[in-house]
Scaffold this active site. Sequence first.
Site, PDB file in Angstrom:
ATOM      1  N   HIS A   1      40.412  36.654  28.508  1.00 54.58           N
ATOM      2  CA  HIS A   1      41.390  37.755  28.522  1.00 54.58           C
ATOM      3  C   HIS A   1      41.107  38.785  29.613  1.00 54.58           C
ATOM      4  CE1 HIS A   1      44.566  39.683  25.736  1.00 54.58           C
ATOM      5  NE2 HIS A   1      44.580  40.353  26.868  1.00 54.58           N
TER       6      HIS A   1
ATOM      7  N   ARG B   1      39.328  32.887  42.175  1.00 56.77           N
ATOM      8  CA  ARG B   1      39.705  33.621  43.381  1.00 56.77           C
ATOM      9  C   ARG B   1      40.032  32.727  44.576  1.00 56.77           C
ATOM     10  NH1 ARG B   1      39.985  36.733  39.948  1.00 56.77           N
ATOM     11  NH2 ARG B   1      38.999  38.781  39.699  1.00 56.77           N
TER      12      ARG B   1
ATOM     13  N   GLY C   1      45.098  36.449  37.800  1.00 63.24           N
ATOM     14  CA  GLY C   1      45.539  37.768  37.376  1.00 63.24           C
ATOM     15  C   GLY C   1      45.330  38.807  38.455  1.00 63.24           C
TER      16      GLY C   1
END
Length: 325
Positions: free
Chosen positions: A219, A254, A273
């Site tokens: 999360h 990444r 994200g």
Amino acid sequence: MKIMELTELYNQGKKAMLAADYGFFIQGVETGWVLKNNRTVMDSYALRQRAINGPETADTKTTVLEETLLAPVIMSAMTMPIPAMAQNGLFKVSRALKRAGSMMWTGSPMPKELSELVCKGAPHIQSVKCYADREKILRKIEHCREAGVRWVGIEVDTGQGTKVHDRIIASDCRPPSLDFLRKVRDMTPGKLVFKRVLSKEDAALSLEAGADAVMVSNHGAHTIDYLPHPLQVLPEISRVIRGRIPIFVDGGFRRGTDVFKALALGADLVGLGRPVLYGLAADGEEGVFQVINQITLELKRVMVMTGVDCIEKITPDCLLKLGGQ
């Protein structure tokens, strides 16, 4: 127009976000250990190069739950802080993802313009938290249906809300029961993703409840501290799932090499994200496109140099687990 390289997008985007009021969003819960562990785990795998008799090119296209994407790279679930970052920010992100052949995933708060995003932009997933008010969950799922959303994510890990550093972000939540998740399954007409599964036990219960896919995730370091990185639990979850439903992951990915490692260990899709936020902060819509596009190009180069010409051929044997990790 000058195209910003990935490192520059990340550096400029992070700097811009930290200078703004919404910069707290990219920080982690409490001690920040989860964010530090993300990189440590990712760096504990090396790639097995196979340069002789390798393919001249590689195909990154993939089809998951009847949705074909140009690469197994999508946006991770989030709405905050995109509207504050740019005028019409959600539409800019959606257009960029559509152009990149990717998928958009929004979270809380549910966008007011959800139906328009679904209609005009990239393929769309909408998440719903496990609110204490169960009727609120059902109402939001119904709203997704009315907006034309074909994929819904239920956040099974938000039973204690979310938290950044010592600040509670969402608190009106409680853990879901298996019976309630079955009810959610019954009333969700499209694809249902159980989001942020992080153990073999929850993976088994997700199957039992009828999930169409699971997202293995900590999360974004926004629930509890000292959670493992998805790659640490992905093998055990893959053994439970046994290919019956797709597995998505996110958490600190990444570069194209990071995506490759996740695919090798059993993931079908990899979510981004903070990279999407950095791209938007650094160079707007073009920045988001370049994040997805450049990671896809990196993934293709890695595939060629490890001797695989399509996503399906990326296996655990493509990796070397480094000693002492």
